[in-house]
Motif scaffolding. Structure first.
Motif, PDB file in Angstrom:
ATOM      1  N   ASP A 455       0.997  -1.207  -0.183  1.00 56.32           N
ATOM      2  CA  ASP A 455      -0.079   0.135   0.121  1.00 56.32           C
ATOM      3  C   ASP A 455       0.974   1.237  -0.121  1.00 56.32           C
ATOM      4  O   ASP A 455       1.692   1.601   0.874  1.00 56.32           O
ATOM      5  N   GLY A 456       0.820   2.033  -1.017  1.00 59.51           N
ATOM      6  CA  GLY A 456       1.764   3.179  -1.291  1.00 59.51           C
ATOM      7  C   GLY A 456       1.569   3.848  -2.252  1.00 59.51           C
ATOM      8  O   GLY A 456       0.870   3.945  -3.267  1.00 59.51           O
ATOM      9  N   THR A 457       2.125   5.098  -2.268  1.00 58.12           N
ATOM     10  CA  THR A 457       2.164   6.175  -3.408  1.00 58.12           C
ATOM     11  C   THR A 457       3.465   6.507  -3.629  1.00 58.12           C
ATOM     12  O   THR A 457       4.406   6.760  -2.830  1.00 58.12           O
ATOM     13  N   SER A 458       3.727   6.850  -4.990  1.00 50.75           N
ATOM     14  CA  SER A 458       4.834   7.610  -5.654  1.00 50.75           C
ATOM     15  C   SER A 458       4.389   8.597  -6.621  1.00 50.75           C
ATOM     16  O   SER A 458       3.929   8.263  -7.612  1.00 50.75           O
ATOM     17  N   ASN A 459       4.623   9.829  -5.942  1.00 47.02           N
ATOM     18  CA  ASN A 459       4.466  10.986  -6.885  1.00 47.02           C
ATOM     19  C   ASN A 459       5.654  11.309  -7.607  1.00 47.02           C
ATOM     20  O   ASN A 459       6.612  12.029  -6.623  1.00 47.02           O
ATOM     21  N   VAL A 460       5.707  11.359  -8.705  1.00 51.62           N
ATOM     22  CA  VAL A 460       6.707  11.239  -9.593  1.00 51.62           C
ATOM     23  C   VAL A 460       6.724  12.804 -10.184  1.00 51.62           C
ATOM     24  O   VAL A 460       5.660  13.164 -10.897  1.00 51.62           O
ATOM     25  N   TYR A 461       7.730  13.544 -10.031  1.00 51.25           N
ATOM     26  CA  TYR A 461       7.692  15.017 -10.373  1.00 51.25           C
ATOM     27  C   TYR A 461       8.884  15.068 -11.750  1.00 51.25           C
ATOM     28  O   TYR A 461      10.085  14.653 -11.450  1.00 51.25           O
ATOM     29  N   ILE A 462       8.146  15.356 -12.734  1.00 49.44           N
ATOM     30  CA  ILE A 462       9.422  15.358 -14.163  1.00 49.44           C
ATOM     31  C   ILE A 462       9.332  16.847 -14.637  1.00 49.44           C
ATOM     32  O   ILE A 462       8.220  17.438 -14.832  1.00 49.44           O
ATOM     33  N   LEU A 463      10.650  17.045 -14.653  1.00 46.41           N
ATOM     34  CA  LEU A 463      10.833  18.663 -15.296  1.00 46.41           C
ATOM     35  C   LEU A 463      10.811  18.846 -16.802  1.00 46.41           C
ATOM     36  O   LEU A 463      11.551  17.745 -17.286  1.00 46.41           O
ATOM     37  N   PHE A 464      10.230  19.810 -17.320  1.00 46.49           N
ATOM     38  CA  PHE A 464      10.354  19.816 -18.759  1.00 46.49           C
ATOM     39  C   PHE A 464      10.388  21.379 -19.082  1.00 46.49           C
ATOM     40  O   PHE A 464       9.923  22.237 -18.465  1.00 46.49           O
ATOM     41  N   CYS A 465      11.573  21.510 -20.216  1.00 47.97           N
ATOM     42  CA  CYS A 465      11.488  22.978 -20.695  1.00 47.97           C
ATOM     43  C   CYS A 465      10.662  22.839 -22.054  1.00 47.97           C
ATOM     44  O   CYS A 465      11.197  22.604 -23.194  1.00 47.97           O
ATOM     45  N   GLY A 466       9.293  23.361 -21.817  1.00 51.88           N
ATOM     46  CA  GLY A 466       8.552  23.269 -22.992  1.00 51.88           C
ATOM     47  C   GLY A 466       8.126  22.034 -23.518  1.00 51.88           C
ATOM     48  O   GLY A 466       8.128  21.014 -22.822  1.00 51.88           O
ATOM     49  N   ASN A 467       7.764  22.061 -24.687  1.00 51.97           N
ATOM     50  CA  ASN A 467       7.576  20.433 -25.382  1.00 51.97           C
ATOM     51  C   ASN A 467       8.845  19.804 -25.654  1.00 51.97           C
ATOM     52  O   ASN A 467       9.862  20.318 -26.524  1.00 51.97           O
ATOM     53  N   PRO A 468       8.869  18.629 -25.452  1.00 54.71           N
ATOM     54  CA  PRO A 468      10.084  17.615 -25.672  1.00 54.71           C
ATOM     55  C   PRO A 468      10.355  17.422 -26.921  1.00 54.71           C
ATOM     56  O   PRO A 468      11.508  16.913 -27.483  1.00 54.71           O
ATOM     57  N   GLU A 469       9.421  17.722 -28.056  1.00 54.41           N
ATOM     58  CA  GLU A 469       9.598  17.214 -29.354  1.00 54.41           C
ATOM     59  C   GLU A 469      10.606  18.438 -30.016  1.00 54.41           C
ATOM     60  O   GLU A 469      10.331  19.557 -29.773  1.00 54.41           O
ATOM     61  N   PRO A 470      11.162  17.869 -31.058  1.00 50.20           N
ATOM     62  CA  PRO A 470      12.015  18.878 -31.858  1.00 50.20           C
ATOM     63  C   PRO A 470      11.111  20.036 -32.524  1.00 50.20           C
ATOM     64  O   PRO A 470       9.837  19.617 -32.858  1.00 50.20           O
ATOM     65  N   PRO A 471      11.596  21.412 -32.561  1.00 53.01           N
ATOM     66  CA  PRO A 471      12.784  21.885 -32.260  1.00 53.01           C
ATOM     67  C   PRO A 471      13.184  22.102 -30.780  1.00 53.01           C
ATOM     68  O   PRO A 471      12.234  22.383 -29.995  1.00 53.01           O
ATOM     69  N   GLN A 472      14.395  22.008 -30.439  1.00 53.15           N
ATOM     70  CA  GLN A 472      14.699  21.970 -29.247  1.00 53.15           C
ATOM     71  C   GLN A 472      14.296  23.557 -28.616  1.00 53.15           C
ATOM     72  O   GLN A 472      14.415  24.554 -28.982  1.00 53.15           O
ATOM     73  N   ASP A 473      14.014  23.336 -27.354  1.00 49.65           N
ATOM     74  CA  ASP A 473      13.516  24.336 -26.511  1.00 49.65           C
ATOM     75  C   ASP A 473      14.852  24.633 -25.557  1.00 49.65           C
ATOM     76  O   ASP A 473      15.336  23.650 -25.034  1.00 49.65           O
ATOM     77  N   PHE A 474      14.971  25.973 -25.332  1.00 49.84           N
ATOM     78  CA  PHE A 474      16.263  26.167 -24.456  1.00 49.84           C
ATOM     79  C   PHE A 474      15.740  27.009 -22.991  1.00 49.84           C
ATOM     80  O   PHE A 474      14.800  28.124 -23.378  1.00 49.84           O
ATOM     81  N   CYS A 475      16.153  26.453 -21.907  1.00 47.87           N
ATOM     82  CA  CYS A 475      15.696  27.221 -20.720  1.00 47.87           C
ATOM     83  C   CYS A 475      16.830  27.379 -19.967  1.00 47.87           C
ATOM     84  O   CYS A 475      17.059  26.647 -19.021  1.00 47.87           O
ATOM     85  N   PRO A 476      17.810  28.351 -20.134  1.00 49.32           N
ATOM     86  CA  PRO A 476      19.107  28.401 -19.689  1.00 49.32           C
ATOM     87  C   PRO A 476      19.076  28.761 -18.133  1.00 49.32           C
ATOM     88  O   PRO A 476      20.036  28.498 -17.454  1.00 49.32           O
ATOM     89  N   THR A 477      18.023  29.126 -17.552  1.00 48.88           N
ATOM     90  CA  THR A 477      17.749  29.686 -16.134  1.00 48.88           C
ATOM     91  C   THR A 477      16.765  28.773 -15.236  1.00 48.88           C
ATOM     92  O   THR A 477      16.473  28.746 -14.206  1.00 48.88           O
ATOM     93  N   LEU A 478      16.226  27.836 -16.026  1.00 55.37           N
ATOM     94  CA  LEU A 478      15.256  26.767 -15.433  1.00 55.37           C
ATOM     95  C   LEU A 478      15.978  25.788 -14.283  1.00 55.37           C
ATOM     96  O   LEU A 478      17.127  25.072 -14.859  1.00 55.37           O
ATOM     97  N   PRO A 479      15.497  26.110 -12.921  1.00 57.91           N
ATOM     98  CA  PRO A 479      16.262  25.334 -12.125  1.00 57.91           C
ATOM     99  C   PRO A 479      16.240  23.975 -12.176  1.00 57.91           C
ATOM    100  O   PRO A 479      14.709  23.348 -12.304  1.00 57.91           O
ATOM    101  N   PHE A 480      16.993  23.085 -11.974  1.00 62.18           N
ATOM    102  CA  PHE A 480      16.889  21.463 -12.030  1.00 62.18           C
ATOM    103  C   PHE A 480      16.025  21.350 -10.581  1.00 62.18           C
ATOM    104  O   PHE A 480      15.999  22.089  -9.961  1.00 62.18           O
ATOM    105  N   ILE A 481      15.433  20.045 -10.634  1.00 60.33           N
ATOM    106  CA  ILE A 481      14.857  19.522  -9.543  1.00 60.33           C
ATOM    107  C   ILE A 481      15.619  19.857  -8.193  1.00 60.33           C
ATOM    108  O   ILE A 481      16.794  19.175  -8.170  1.00 60.33           O
ATOM    109  N   PRO A 482      15.116  20.507  -7.111  1.00 53.84           N
ATOM    110  CA  PRO A 482      16.211  20.696  -6.137  1.00 53.84           C
ATOM    111  C   PRO A 482      15.962  19.611  -5.066  1.00 53.84           C
ATOM    112  O   PRO A 482      15.407  18.646  -5.164  1.00 53.84           O
ATOM    113  N   LEU A 483      17.113  19.695  -3.804  1.00 56.44           N
ATOM    114  CA  LEU A 483      17.354  18.651  -2.956  1.00 56.44           C
ATOM    115  C   LEU A 483      16.362  19.025  -1.992  1.00 56.44           C
ATOM    116  O   LEU A 483      16.722  19.352  -0.825  1.00 56.44           O
ATOM    117  N   ALA A 484      14.881  18.739  -2.241  1.00 61.25           N
ATOM    118  CA  ALA A 484      13.870  19.165  -1.309  1.00 61.25           C
ATOM    119  C   ALA A 484      13.453  17.744  -0.596  1.00 61.25           C
ATOM    120  O   ALA A 484      13.197  16.862  -1.140  1.00 61.25           O
TER     121      ALA A 484
END
Length: 821
Positions: A455-484
């Motif tokens: 009996d359990g839950t796993s809440n998965v948080y997935i970071l995206f910089c816009g649409n993952p399909e090409p053309p490539q999106d750029f997010c140079p200041t988007l923070p990676f998932i923190p050590l929360a």
């Protein structure tokens, strides 16, 4: 040379030495006094309890390696993973924190979480240990360690498709005041210590206390791979009557320090040509295997890598690994002897509280867990005259686990909260019939009933910089998932950054609902499991043994094994089914040359069905998540032979050799990976297809690794050692020990990539001991892993396309002072 030819030749030699016909037998049998004297001369006998009763290891028709305490001290065996340094059939490696992964002859699984079970039964002081995180802190003041090879589907039964490891402490001795100590110091500031004392309390009671400590500095350049461990054990033994004996044992241990963070083996990148995708290229990092992931040079290497999902570079590993794990247990043992047989009852309770962090492919993974288990086993051993021996028994096992975990992978982090439990009942029995004095026929069986809940839950948080399909999106200041440390902290962090957390990807929503093809977001993909499994299985063993003489025998057996199913936090593959194994064995155990030469030979064939396979990979969600999951992948065939030789060339010269040859093949091995545009990076054939999951139909690749060798199964493994004792006067001696361990190349991951293959290695050791003849005081100088060969222990690709791998221990050397009184 084939196993069949070698085994046949060995049996031919056996007949030549031992006499396979009555015409070659000794005409006049020796007297009882002569036989006793002969038995004590030469190679010493070892008493084992592999069949739940005390027997001479040379008379047991079971494939078994017996490890003496001196070998454990010689190889600095502190944790269960260290056992692979002393027995060629066992592959044991440390995972994140306190976890240990066991394989015997290519059979095993990576049990690195609280919701999967090991395929090897680990038994400490007669008690089955359910969690591979609870197998450390016990390797001191031991009588012996037994490694049983092959399924233990009758006497040890539960979840023992690969074998069993029995760790047996020294027991208290009546009427004896004695003790021993050992204190060692080596490189990496490695301090080791052990001590034990045995004290009589009157005529019928004795107490034995023992303790150990092991502390060393970091093996890795980033300060990881250090050790801070201590343990203690107290036993009280009494014999109220001649028929009854009782024993109460309590033990505790603490595991501190930190597991090694690992090192970067290299980078994997897709390549492209005029027609598009052209394959994957591996570029070695050039880093030392002791350059940890938190090392500034390692972090600069990672930070230079562009991570397409986040649309930026600059990732670092800054989550520091640690261990803060505590274990304790109590067991009692009652033996009551009657004219009809012996009754043994052993109740036990064990508890562990573990809190550890690790790295590898993670920025940081953290697990906090409380495990409790209670068990009681009862056995009755008896006989009907000299023709029939029998054993009847039953065991009840109950385990409860409550845990939280988080695994930060820079662009993905699940937060898990779960409880799981196992309730297992089993009844077993063994009967051996002796139609003649030389022939023994054995039949044994076990019925196991497992009930598992999750009996359990796993809440998965997935970071995206816009649409993952090409053309490539750029997010140079988007923070990676923190050590929360909590979900609330993570949510608060991204709220302050203006990055939405949504259960639906922004790029599939219309603009009026907040949709965007370019805005960054965090996808919340929850996984909830509230389920149960019921597995019932009857396993059995049939065996025959023929004694050519008191020192020479041949045996054959057929045995089945079973490993229960379980759960995974993985969409589309939340549960997996039991696996089974059938094992055919023929062997011979012998003593020749007036008990100075021991030759044991065994050939085996194992058929593995519905095999369970644990790996770090993708689930079948939409979009998929990288998770650690177990699934059933197919069948395999494992065959080979063992040859164990021990030769007492002179009274003071002992030479030993243990050789194993393995021939393994996955008869069927298929699994699935998500189709995200590029083909999977594997040497196995694959083809695109689709699968229907609870979240809809998704595109996947079917990967077929059938025909490949099994994991952790080197074709050749052997240990060679020699020991020379040099008397110095009448009261002193010097003991010279040297040896080497060889393992040929093997794979540990399902990609079968050449750069993830553990290469063939020799690891040698040597020591010289000066001391008194009676071992009351001694001094030892030692060196282990003389070549400083660090065999690769797996490797996994992270979000940046870098392979994070681990390696075995480096060269160690030092000095030990010890004695017995």
């Amino acid at each position: 040379m084939s196993a069949k030819f070698l085994f046949g030749a060995s049996l031919g030699a056996l007949c030549a030495f031992a006499g396979c016909t009555p015409a070659l037998a000794q005409d006049t049998p020796p007297s009882a006094e002569e036989q006793a004297s002969a038995d004590q001369a030469g190679i010493a006998d070892i008493v084992v309890t592999a069949q739940r009763v005390e027997e001479n290891s040379q008379r047991v028709p079971v494939a078994i390696d017996v490890i003496a305490p001196a070998e454990l001290v010689q190889q600095n065996v502190i944790r269960a993973e260290d056992l692979s340094r002393v027995t060629p059939s066992l592959s044991a490696s440390g995972g994140g924190g306190p976890t240990t992964v066991f394989f015997v002859r290519g059979v095993g699984n990576a049990t690195v979480n609280g919701y999967s079970d090991p395929a090897i039964a680990f038994n400490y002081d007669g008690v089955y240990i359910g969690r591979p995180t609870s197998t450390s802190g016990v390797f001191y003041d031991l009588e012996r360690v037994e490694v049983l090879k092959g399924p233990q589907g009758t006497l040890y039964g539960r979840n023992a498709t690969a074998g069993a490891i029995n760790v047996i402490p020294n027991r208290p001795k009546l009427g004896e005041t004695s003790g021993n100590f050992m204190l060692g110091y080596g490189n990496y500031d490695w301090l080791t210590g052990q001590a034990a004392i045995n004290v009589p309390v009157g005529r019928d009671v004795a107490v034995r206390a023992a303790a150990s400590v092991s502390r060393h500095d970091a093996f890795q350049s980033d300060g990881t791979g250090n050790q801070r461990e201590y343990a203690g054990r107290l036993q009280i033994y009494g014999e109220p009557t001649a028929q009854l004996d009782l024993r109460l044992a309590f033990d505790f241990s603490h595991q501190g320090g930190a597991g090694s963070s690992g090192f970067y083996l290299g980078a994997v990148d897709p390549t492209f040509g005029p027609t598009g995708f052209a394959g994957y290229q591996f570029t070695p990092s050039g880093f030392s295997d002791q350059q940890g992931l938190l090392d500034p040079a390692s972090n600069a290497y990672l930070a230079s890598r562009f991570i397409a999902q986040a649309g930026r570079a600059g990732a670092v590993v800054d989550g520091v690994p640690y261990n803060h794990n505590n274990y304790w247990g109590v067991t009692a043992e009652l033996n009551y002897q009657t004219d009809a047989g012996t009754l043994t009852i052993q109740p036990a309770y064990r508890e562990s509280r573990i809190d550890y962090a690790f790295n590898g492919v993670f920025r940081q993974g953290v697990t906090k867990e409380k495990d409790t288990q209670s068990s009681v086993e009862a056995r009755w051993a008896g006989d009907f005259g000299t023709s029939v021996d029998y054993l009847l028994g039953a065991i009840y096992f109950d385990e409860s686990i409550n845990a939280t975990a988080r695994y930060n992978q820079q662009t993905l982090s699940p937060y898990q909260d779960f409880s799981t439990g196992t309730e297992s009942w089993a009844g077993f029995g063994k009967v051996t019939f002796h139609p003649t004095e030389a022939l023994s026929l054995t039949a044994a069986g076990r019925y196991t009933s497992d009930r598992k809940t999750f009996d359990g839950t796993s809440n998965v948080y997935i970071l995206f910089c816009g649409n993952p399909e090409p053309p490539q999106d750029f997010c140079p200041t988007l923070p990676f998932i923190p050590l929360a440390s909590t979900e609330a902290e993570l949510r608060s962090f991204y709220a302050s950054q203006g990055v939405p957390i949504t259960p639906v990807p922004l790029f599939v929503l219309p603009p009026f609902a907040g949709g965007s093809q370019t805005a960054p977001f965090v996808l919340l993909a929850p996984i909830a499991i509230d389920s149960g499994l019921k597995n019932d299985k009857f396993t059995y063993r049939l065996a025959a043994q023929y004694d050519f003489s008191p020192r020479n025998m041949i045996y054959a057996s057929y045995e089945t094994g079973y490993h229960a199913g379980g759960f995974s936090f993985a969409r589309g593959v939340e549960t997996y089914e039991p696996e089974t194994i059938r094992a055919y064995t023929i062997g011979s155990k012998n003593r020749f040359l007036d008990n100075r030469l021991q030759l044991n030979v065994e050939a085996f064939l194992w058929k593995y069905k519905n095999q369970q396979f644990s790996q770090f990979g993708y689930d079948l969600g939409n979009p998929p998540s990288t998770v650690f999951l177990t699934r059933n992948i197919g069948d395999s065939t494992i065959k080979g032979f063992d040859v164990d030789v021990e030769f007492l060339a002179t009274e003071n010269t002992l030479i030993s050799a243990n050789v194993q040859r393995l021939d393994t093949k996955y008869d069927s091995f298929t699994y699935f990976a998500p189709n995200q545009g590029l083909p999977p990076n594997t040497t196995c054939p694959f083809s695109p297809t689709t699968q229907t999951t609870p979240g809809g139909t998704i595109a996947v690749f079917e990967i077929d690794c059938s025909g490949n060798p099994a994991f952790n199964s080197p074709k050749w493994s052997f240990n060679l050692s020699g020991q020379q004792t040099v008397p110095i006067g009448n009261d002193y001696k010097a003991v010279l020990v040297a040896g080497t361990r060889y393992r040929s190349s093997s794979y540990s991951s399902a990609d079968y990539l050449p750069y993830l293959q553990a290469q063939a290695t020799y690891v040698s050791y040597a020591s010289v001991t000066f001391g008194r003849e009676d071992d009351s005081l001694y001094l030892t100088l030692y060196v282990n892993n003389i070549e400083d060969n660090r065999r690769l222990v797996g490797g996994t690709t992270n979000a940046a396309g870098l392979i994070a791998a681990s390696a075995e221990q480096p060269r160690t050397y030092g000095i030990r002072l010890g004695g017995n009184f």
